[in-house]
Design a protein around this motif. Sequence first.
Motif, PDB file in Angstrom:
ATOM      1  N   PRO A 167       0.816  -1.237   0.000  1.00 17.73           N
ATOM      2  CA  PRO A 167       0.000   0.000   0.000  1.00 17.73           C
ATOM      3  C   PRO A 167       0.843   1.277   0.000  1.00 17.73           C
ATOM      4  O   PRO A 167       0.399   2.312  -0.530  1.00 17.73           O
ATOM      5  CB  PRO A 167      -0.822  -0.108   1.295  1.00 17.73           C
ATOM      6  N   LEU A 168       2.056   1.221   0.580  1.00 16.45           N
ATOM      7  CA  LEU A 168       2.887   2.413   0.587  1.00 16.45           C
ATOM      8  C   LEU A 168       3.333   2.799  -0.815  1.00 16.45           C
ATOM      9  O   LEU A 168       3.494   3.988  -1.105  1.00 16.45           O
ATOM     10  CB  LEU A 168       4.098   2.201   1.497  1.00 16.45           C
ATOM     11  N   THR A 169       3.538   1.822  -1.674  1.00 11.81           N
ATOM     12  CA  THR A 169       3.877   2.161  -3.068  1.00 11.81           C
ATOM     13  C   THR A 169       2.720   2.859  -3.759  1.00 11.81           C
ATOM     14  O   THR A 169       2.917   3.787  -4.547  1.00 11.81           O
ATOM     15  CB  THR A 169       4.264   0.886  -3.837  1.00 11.81           C
ATOM     16  N   TRP A 170       1.478   2.417  -3.439  1.00 12.71           N
ATOM     17  CA  TRP A 170       0.328   3.104  -4.010  1.00 12.71           C
ATOM     18  C   TRP A 170       0.273   4.555  -3.535  1.00 12.71           C
ATOM     19  O   TRP A 170       0.027   5.476  -4.323  1.00 12.71           O
ATOM     20  CB  TRP A 170      -0.971   2.397  -3.599  1.00 12.71           C
ATOM     21  N   ILE A 171       0.480   4.755  -2.229  1.00 16.04           N
ATOM     22  CA  ILE A 171       0.417   6.107  -1.667  1.00 16.04           C
ATOM     23  C   ILE A 171       1.513   6.990  -2.254  1.00 16.04           C
ATOM     24  O   ILE A 171       1.289   8.162  -2.585  1.00 16.04           O
ATOM     25  CB  ILE A 171       0.518   6.046  -0.128  1.00 16.04           C
ATOM     26  N   SER A 172       2.726   6.431  -2.367  1.00 18.35           N
ATOM     27  CA  SER A 172       3.833   7.235  -2.896  1.00 18.35           C
ATOM     28  C   SER A 172       3.600   7.616  -4.353  1.00 18.35           C
ATOM     29  O   SER A 172       3.873   8.754  -4.760  1.00 18.35           O
ATOM     30  CB  SER A 172       5.144   6.441  -2.765  1.00 18.35           C
ATOM     31  N   LEU A 173       3.063   6.699  -5.148  1.00 16.76           N
ATOM     32  CA  LEU A 173       2.773   7.024  -6.545  1.00 16.76           C
ATOM     33  C   LEU A 173       1.679   8.091  -6.654  1.00 16.76           C
ATOM     34  O   LEU A 173       1.782   9.036  -7.455  1.00 16.76           O
ATOM     35  CB  LEU A 173       2.369   5.752  -7.301  1.00 16.76           C
ATOM     36  N   ALA A 174       0.643   7.949  -5.833  1.00 20.64           N
ATOM     37  CA  ALA A 174      -0.442   8.934  -5.879  1.00 20.64           C
ATOM     38  C   ALA A 174       0.035  10.308  -5.410  1.00 20.64           C
ATOM     39  O   ALA A 174      -0.314  11.345  -6.008  1.00 20.64           O
ATOM     40  CB  ALA A 174      -1.610   8.457  -5.007  1.00 20.64           C
ATOM     41  N   TRP A 175       0.824  10.337  -4.338  1.00 23.55           N
ATOM     42  CA  TRP A 175       1.325  11.607  -3.821  1.00 23.55           C
ATOM     43  C   TRP A 175       2.260  12.293  -4.821  1.00 23.55           C
ATOM     44  O   TRP A 175       2.175  13.504  -5.020  1.00 23.55           O
ATOM     45  CB  TRP A 175       2.030  11.371  -2.490  1.00 23.55           C
ATOM     46  N   SER A 176       3.155  11.545  -5.440  1.00 24.70           N
ATOM     47  CA  SER A 176       4.051  12.139  -6.432  1.00 24.70           C
ATOM     48  C   SER A 176       3.271  12.670  -7.631  1.00 24.70           C
ATOM     49  O   SER A 176       3.608  13.717  -8.199  1.00 24.70           O
ATOM     50  CB  SER A 176       5.078  11.100  -6.896  1.00 24.70           C
ATOM     51  N   PHE A 177       2.194  11.973  -8.009  1.00 25.63           N
ATOM     52  CA  PHE A 177       1.371  12.448  -9.121  1.00 25.63           C
ATOM     53  C   PHE A 177       0.668  13.753  -8.766  1.00 25.63           C
ATOM     54  O   PHE A 177       0.620  14.705  -9.560  1.00 25.63           O
ATOM     55  CB  PHE A 177       0.347  11.371  -9.498  1.00 25.63           C
ATOM     56  N   VAL A 178       0.113  13.853  -7.538  1.00 21.30           N
ATOM     57  CA  VAL A 178      -0.594  15.057  -7.108  1.00 21.30           C
ATOM     58  C   VAL A 178       0.365  16.229  -7.008  1.00 21.30           C
ATOM     59  O   VAL A 178       0.063  17.357  -7.436  1.00 21.30           O
ATOM     60  CB  VAL A 178      -1.318  14.803  -5.771  1.00 21.30           C
ATOM     61  N   VAL A 179       1.561  15.988  -6.448  1.00 20.56           N
ATOM     62  CA  VAL A 179       2.529  17.069  -6.289  1.00 20.56           C
ATOM     63  C   VAL A 179       3.007  17.571  -7.634  1.00 20.56           C
ATOM     64  O   VAL A 179       3.124  18.794  -7.870  1.00 20.56           O
ATOM     65  CB  VAL A 179       3.709  16.587  -5.412  1.00 20.56           C
ATOM     66  N   SER A 180       3.321  16.664  -8.541  1.00 24.50           N
ATOM     67  CA  SER A 180       3.864  17.066  -9.831  1.00 24.50           C
ATOM     68  C   SER A 180       2.828  17.732 -10.722  1.00 24.50           C
ATOM     69  O   SER A 180       3.164  18.577 -11.554  1.00 24.50           O
ATOM     70  CB  SER A 180       4.468  15.850 -10.556  1.00 24.50           C
ATOM     71  N   THR A 181       1.554  17.365 -10.576  1.00 30.00           N
ATOM     72  CA  THR A 181       0.524  17.907 -11.472  1.00 30.00           C
ATOM     73  C   THR A 181      -0.276  19.065 -10.860  1.00 30.00           C
ATOM     74  O   THR A 181      -0.837  19.880 -11.611  1.00 30.00           O
ATOM     75  CB  THR A 181      -0.461  16.786 -11.856  1.00 30.00           C
ATOM     76  N   VAL A 182      -0.351  19.161  -9.521  1.00 32.83           N
ATOM     77  CA  VAL A 182      -1.190  20.180  -8.889  1.00 32.83           C
ATOM     78  C   VAL A 182      -0.357  21.189  -8.108  1.00 32.83           C
ATOM     79  O   VAL A 182      -0.341  22.390  -8.395  1.00 32.83           O
ATOM     80  CB  VAL A 182      -2.247  19.521  -7.977  1.00 32.83           C
ATOM     81  N   PHE A 183       0.337  20.727  -7.084  1.00 34.89           N
ATOM     82  CA  PHE A 183       1.004  21.645  -6.165  1.00 34.89           C
ATOM     83  C   PHE A 183       2.215  22.331  -6.796  1.00 34.89           C
ATOM     84  O   PHE A 183       2.474  23.507  -6.518  1.00 34.89           O
ATOM     85  CB  PHE A 183       1.441  20.903  -4.895  1.00 34.89           C
ATOM     86  N   ASN A 184       2.967  21.618  -7.611  1.00 37.56           N
ATOM     87  CA  ASN A 184       4.171  22.217  -8.189  1.00 37.56           C
ATOM     88  C   ASN A 184       3.839  23.383  -9.129  1.00 37.56           C
ATOM     89  O   ASN A 184       4.390  24.492  -8.972  1.00 37.56           O
ATOM     90  CB  ASN A 184       4.963  21.135  -8.925  1.00 37.56           C
ATOM     91  N   PRO A 185       2.952  23.247 -10.107  1.00 37.33           N
ATOM     92  CA  PRO A 185       2.608  24.423 -10.943  1.00 37.33           C
ATOM     93  C   PRO A 185       1.895  25.525 -10.168  1.00 37.33           C
ATOM     94  O   PRO A 185       2.082  26.717 -10.434  1.00 37.33           O
ATOM     95  CB  PRO A 185       1.724  23.832 -12.034  1.00 37.33           C
ATOM     96  N   LEU A 186       1.079  25.164  -9.129  1.00 37.34           N
ATOM     97  CA  LEU A 186       0.385  26.178  -8.335  1.00 37.34           C
ATOM     98  C   LEU A 186       1.378  27.021  -7.537  1.00 37.34           C
ATOM     99  O   LEU A 186       1.285  28.260  -7.487  1.00 37.34           O
ATOM    100  CB  LEU A 186      -0.628  25.506  -7.421  1.00 37.34           C
ATOM    101  N   ALA A 187       2.363  26.348  -6.922  1.00 37.74           N
ATOM    102  CA  ALA A 187       3.365  27.073  -6.147  1.00 37.74           C
ATOM    103  C   ALA A 187       4.230  27.939  -7.051  1.00 37.74           C
ATOM    104  O   ALA A 187       4.597  29.078  -6.683  1.00 37.74           O
ATOM    105  CB  ALA A 187       4.231  26.082  -5.368  1.00 37.74           C
ATOM    106  N   ASN A 188       4.561  27.455  -8.226  1.00 33.79           N
ATOM    107  CA  ASN A 188       5.356  28.270  -9.155  1.00 33.79           C
ATOM    108  C   ASN A 188       4.592  29.523  -9.599  1.00 33.79           C
ATOM    109  O   ASN A 188       5.164  30.621  -9.690  1.00 33.79           O
ATOM    110  CB  ASN A 188       5.744  27.444 -10.378  1.00 33.79           C
ATOM    111  N   SER A 189       3.325  29.364  -9.864  1.00 36.14           N
ATOM    112  CA  SER A 189       2.526  30.531 -10.294  1.00 36.14           C
ATOM    113  C   SER A 189       2.368  31.538  -9.168  1.00 36.14           C
ATOM    114  O   SER A 189       2.433  32.766  -9.393  1.00 36.14           O
ATOM    115  CB  SER A 189       1.158  30.065 -10.785  1.00 36.14           C
ATOM    116  N   ILE A 190       2.137  31.098  -7.940  1.00 31.76           N
ATOM    117  CA  ILE A 190       2.024  32.017  -6.808  1.00 31.76           C
ATOM    118  C   ILE A 190       3.346  32.732  -6.574  1.00 31.76           C
ATOM    119  O   ILE A 190       3.391  33.936  -6.282  1.00 31.76           O
ATOM    120  CB  ILE A 190       1.562  31.256  -5.553  1.00 31.76           C
ATOM    121  N   GLY A 191       4.455  32.016  -6.695  1.00 34.00           N
ATOM    122  CA  GLY A 191       5.762  32.642  -6.518  1.00 34.00           C
ATOM    123  C   GLY A 191       6.034  33.707  -7.562  1.00 34.00           C
ATOM    124  O   GLY A 191       6.623  34.750  -7.263  1.00 34.00           O
ATOM    125  N   LEU A 192       5.615  33.463  -8.795  1.00 34.36           N
ATOM    126  CA  LEU A 192       5.793  34.472  -9.831  1.00 34.36           C
ATOM    127  C   LEU A 192       4.928  35.713  -9.568  1.00 34.36           C
ATOM    128  O   LEU A 192       5.323  36.857  -9.880  1.00 34.36           O
ATOM    129  CB  LEU A 192       5.453  33.871 -11.197  1.00 34.36           C
TER     130      LEU A 192
END
Length: 231
Positions: A184-209
């Motif tokens: 189950p930890l592999t499932w969680i890690s894959l889901a978390w990396s997907f959410v961070v790379s697709t949602v939080f990373n572009p959102l944080a970059n746009s707010i920083g700009l």
Amino acid sequence: MSTEEKVEMEAVPLKTDTDETKTETAETAVVEKKEAPKKTWFFNKDKKKVIEEEKEIEEKEEKPKKKGWWSGCGKKEKKEGETEEEPKPEMSIGIDMQMRDEKQINDHVKIQFEDVFGEPDTFHSNDCIWRTNYRVFEGTRTFFYKLFAIPMIVVTFIFAILFAFASALNNFIVMPYGKLLSIPLTWISLAWSFVVSTVFNPLANSIGLCFSKINVRKYGINNAPTDLMQA
């Protein structure tokens, strides 16, 4: 002489040298015929066939005898081009009574008389005193080490129990539980990396700009009005 005797004398031919040579050659021919072996089907064969038969006989003699099925168990047949491998050393059962620290885990305990005591060139005691000190040190150390090793049997027994418990705990609880959680930890890690790379990373970059051009200044009595605020 009578007429009959004359006739007999005329009938007998005289012997000459040529006649003797002819008789000798005839006798030698007869001897050679007698000594020469009789020609049979074996001697009439070609030389090539005879050589081939001799080679086949030699190969048959060189070939090892066929052994029973029990002799070939566990042995591999040699292939063409392979070299004979060196015999591997046989595995010894038990412990090595000579080399008792094969892993060299106690090299820091290799302390000898020369590592503890030493005399500089300016100060030397008598030779007999130095030898006596060496013998006293080595003899006392070995004697008391063997003496202290006797009660260590109990300590060895305790450590054997602890190592057995730790090994059983690792083999039957820790490792299976870790493998179970890894699924189950592999499932969680894959889901978390997907959410961070697709949602939080572009959102944080746009707010920083958006807030990258904002400067905060602090105005006070002792500070100049143009000084930046220090945290």
